[in-house]
Write a protein that holds these residues in place. Structure first.
Motif, short mmCIF file in Angstrom:
data_model
loop_
_atom_site.label_atom_id
_atom_site.label_comp_id
_atom_site.label_asym_id
_atom_site.label_seq_id
_atom_site.Cartn_x
_atom_site.Cartn_y
_atom_site.Cartn_z
N ALA A 77 0.84 -1.20 0.00
CA ALA A 77 0.00 0.00 0.00
C ALA A 77 0.87 1.25 0.00
O ALA A 77 0.63 2.21 -0.76
CB ALA A 77 -0.93 -0.02 1.21
N ALA A 78 1.90 1.26 0.85
CA ALA A 78 2.79 2.41 0.93
C ALA A 78 3.54 2.62 -0.38
O ALA A 78 3.72 3.75 -0.84
CB ALA A 78 3.77 2.23 2.08
N MET A 79 3.99 1.52 -1.01
CA MET A 79 4.71 1.62 -2.28
C MET A 79 3.82 2.21 -3.38
O MET A 79 4.26 3.04 -4.17
CB MET A 79 5.20 0.25 -2.72
N ILE A 80 2.59 1.75 -3.45
CA ILE A 80 1.67 2.22 -4.51
C ILE A 80 1.47 3.72 -4.40
O ILE A 80 1.53 4.45 -5.41
CB ILE A 80 0.34 1.45 -4.42
N VAL A 81 1.23 4.22 -3.20
CA VAL A 81 1.04 5.65 -3.00
C VAL A 81 2.32 6.42 -3.30
O VAL A 81 2.31 7.44 -4.00
CB VAL A 81 0.55 5.93 -1.57
N ALA A 82 3.44 5.93 -2.76
CA ALA A 82 4.71 6.64 -2.94
C ALA A 82 5.13 6.69 -4.39
O ALA A 82 5.62 7.74 -4.87
CB ALA A 82 5.79 5.96 -2.10
N GLN A 83 4.94 5.61 -5.14
CA GLN A 83 5.38 5.59 -6.53
C GLN A 83 4.44 6.39 -7.43
O GLN A 83 4.88 6.96 -8.44
CB GLN A 83 5.52 4.15 -7.03
N ALA A 84 3.15 6.46 -7.10
CA ALA A 84 2.25 7.35 -7.85
C ALA A 84 2.68 8.80 -7.65
O ALA A 84 2.72 9.58 -8.61
CB ALA A 84 0.81 7.14 -7.39
N ALA A 85 3.02 9.15 -6.41
CA ALA A 85 3.51 10.50 -6.13
C ALA A 85 4.83 10.75 -6.84
O ALA A 85 5.07 11.86 -7.37
CB ALA A 85 3.66 10.70 -4.63
N ALA A 86 5.70 9.75 -6.87
CA ALA A 86 6.99 9.90 -7.56
C ALA A 86 6.80 10.14 -9.04
O ALA A 86 7.54 10.92 -9.66
CB ALA A 86 7.84 8.65 -7.32
N CYS A 87 5.80 9.49 -9.63
CA CYS A 87 5.52 9.70 -11.05
C CYS A 87 5.09 11.14 -11.30
O CYS A 87 5.55 11.79 -12.25
CB CYS A 87 4.43 8.73 -11.52
N LEU A 88 4.23 11.66 -10.43
CA LEU A 88 3.81 13.06 -10.58
C LEU A 88 4.98 14.01 -10.35
O LEU A 88 5.13 15.00 -11.06
CB LEU A 88 2.67 13.35 -9.60
N ASP A 89 5.82 13.70 -9.35
CA ASP A 89 6.99 14.55 -9.10
C ASP A 89 7.94 14.56 -10.30
O ASP A 89 8.56 15.60 -10.60
CB ASP A 89 7.75 14.06 -7.86
N ALA A 90 8.03 13.43 -10.98
CA ALA A 90 8.94 13.33 -12.12
C ALA A 90 8.50 14.19 -13.29
O ALA A 90 9.32 14.55 -14.14
CB ALA A 90 9.07 11.87 -12.56
N VAL A 91 7.21 14.51 -13.32
CA VAL A 91 6.69 15.36 -14.38
C VAL A 91 7.21 16.79 -14.24
O VAL A 91 7.37 17.52 -15.23
CB VAL A 91 5.15 15.33 -14.36
N THR A 92 7.52 17.19 -13.00
CA THR A 92 7.94 18.55 -12.72
C THR A 92 9.20 18.92 -13.50
O THR A 92 10.18 18.21 -13.51
CB THR A 92 8.25 18.71 -11.22
N GLY A 93 9.12 20.06 -14.19
CA GLY A 93 10.31 20.58 -14.84
C GLY A 93 10.64 19.96 -16.18
O GLY A 93 11.62 20.36 -16.81
N HIS A 94 9.85 18.96 -16.60
CA HIS A 94 10.12 18.34 -17.90
C HIS A 94 9.19 18.93 -18.96
O HIS A 94 8.07 19.33 -18.65
CB HIS A 94 9.88 16.83 -17.82
N PRO A 95 9.60 18.97 -20.21
CA PRO A 95 8.75 19.49 -21.27
C PRO A 95 7.47 18.66 -21.41
O PRO A 95 7.52 17.43 -21.39
CB PRO A 95 9.62 19.36 -22.53
N ALA A 96 6.35 19.35 -21.54
CA ALA A 96 5.07 18.66 -21.61
C ALA A 96 4.97 17.75 -22.82
O ALA A 96 4.36 16.68 -22.75
CB ALA A 96 3.93 19.68 -21.63
N ASP A 97 5.55 18.14 -23.94
CA ASP A 97 5.37 17.39 -25.18
C ASP A 97 6.52 16.45 -25.50
O ASP A 97 6.58 15.88 -26.59
CB ASP A 97 5.17 18.36 -26.35
N GLU A 98 7.46 16.27 -24.58
CA GLU A 98 8.56 15.34 -24.83
C GLU A 98 8.03 13.93 -25.00
O GLU A 98 7.17 13.49 -24.23
CB GLU A 98 9.55 15.39 -23.67
N THR A 99 8.50 13.22 -25.99
CA THR A 99 8.05 11.86 -26.23
C THR A 99 8.83 10.88 -25.36
O THR A 99 10.06 10.90 -25.33
CB THR A 99 8.22 11.49 -27.72
N LEU A 100 8.09 10.04 -24.66
CA LEU A 100 8.67 9.03 -23.78
C LEU A 100 8.38 7.64 -24.34
O LEU A 100 7.34 7.43 -24.98
CB LEU A 100 8.05 9.14 -22.38
N MET A 101 9.26 6.69 -24.09
CA MET A 101 9.02 5.33 -24.53
C MET A 101 8.47 4.53 -23.34
O MET A 101 9.11 4.43 -22.31
CB MET A 101 10.31 4.68 -25.04
N THR A 102 7.27 4.00 -23.50
CA THR A 102 6.57 3.29 -22.44
C THR A 102 6.28 1.86 -22.88
O THR A 102 6.45 1.52 -24.06
CB THR A 102 5.23 3.98 -22.11
#
Length: 273
Positions: free
Chosen positions: A102-127
């Motif tokens: 449970a703690a990992m799921i919440v922490a990693q969702a927050a980490a994903c949002l934090d990772a968005v900070t400061g990056h270009p909105a339209d940069e293409t990522l490989m998923t």
């Protein structure tokens, strides 16, 4: 210090998406904390509650890494290849207890949002589901959590968190993913234009040309078939959690147009990711 909801993703993620990601992760965590036995089976899956939770923790961590600009090869990008990669990853990850997951799921969702900070909105990522920008990746993360959050709620006999507002936020990912999960054996030679409308707002168009699907947020001119569908039903059906026959019987989906018989065939054109 944790940033305020929405502050760190303004201009990158659609309005409401960051809050939906956080809330969904937290609700999944609360579900897990009520689980008397993480070894209990999950209806419709071969996984247990603990395995679904472990998969969510791993997937959220992977998406956080992708959001930070690190490409990941995960299977071959097909539903079958991703499923095989999921099994391999689960086998290498031993945690099945509710509270740590449970703690990992919440922490990693927050980490994903934090990772968005400061990056270009339209940069293409490989998923794992192909190239996409961070807005679509956020929609992917939400879609994935909603699907498995629904699984956990069913297993634990608790209310699920899938609602119309969150479903509309999944549309950027669903539209991007649909061409990748087209079922070639059922669409071979197909020429048809669909308009799909979600009750209360949200729409997209699908045009098949000789079996190849083009999917976009705009509706095609003179569609052969228009599908009107209740949003929660749309997502659950799209993720393989709901039967098209059952949805039609309950009046949750309607089809009309010049070729209304194309409506009931539509779900069979795609394999749930």
């Amino acid at each position: 210090m944790e940033p305020k909801a929405g502050q760190e993703v303004r201009g990158v993620l659609p309005e409401g998406l960051a809050d939906a990601i956080r809330t969904t992760a937290e609700e999944i965590a609360e579900l897990l904390r009520t689980a008397p036995d993480t070894g209990a089976p999950v209806p419709g899956l071969t996984w247990t509650v603990g395995e679904v939770a472990a998969h969510l923790a791993q997937a959220n961590a992977l998406m956080a890494d992708v959001a930070d600009g690190h490409p990941h090869v995960y299977g071959d990008g097909t539903p079958q290849g991703i499923a095989a990669a999921n099994e391999e990853a689960l086998a290498a990850f031993g945690e099945r207890a509710a509270e740590p997951l449970a703690a990992m799921i919440v922490a990693q969702a927050a980490a994903c949002l934090d990772a968005v900070t400061g990056h270009p909105a339209d940069e293409t990522l490989m998923t794992p589901m192909g190239p996409m920008n961070r807005a679509v990746l956020g929609s992917y993360l939400l879609t994935h959590m909603l699907g498995h959050g629904y699984d956990l709620a069913r297993a634990l006999k608790r209310p699920h968190m899938v609602d119309a507002a969150r479903v509309r936020l999944t549309l950027p990912f669903m539209v991007r993913a649909m061409p990748r999960v087209t079922e070639a054996t059922t669409t071979a030679g197909l020429n048809a234009r669909y308009a799909v409308r979600l009750w209360g707002g949200g729409r997209f168009g699908v045009t098949f040309t000789d079996g190849t699907a083009a999917v976009g947020h705009e509706l095609p001119d003179r569609p052969d078939c228009t599908i009107s569908i209740e949003p929660v039903t749309f997502l659950l059906m799209g993720l393989g959690r709901s039967s098209p026959v059952g949805a039609m019987a309950r009046g949750r989906v309607f089809a009309w147009g010049r070729k209304p018989w194309l409506g009931p065939r539509f779900p069979a054109y795609f394999t749930a990711p």
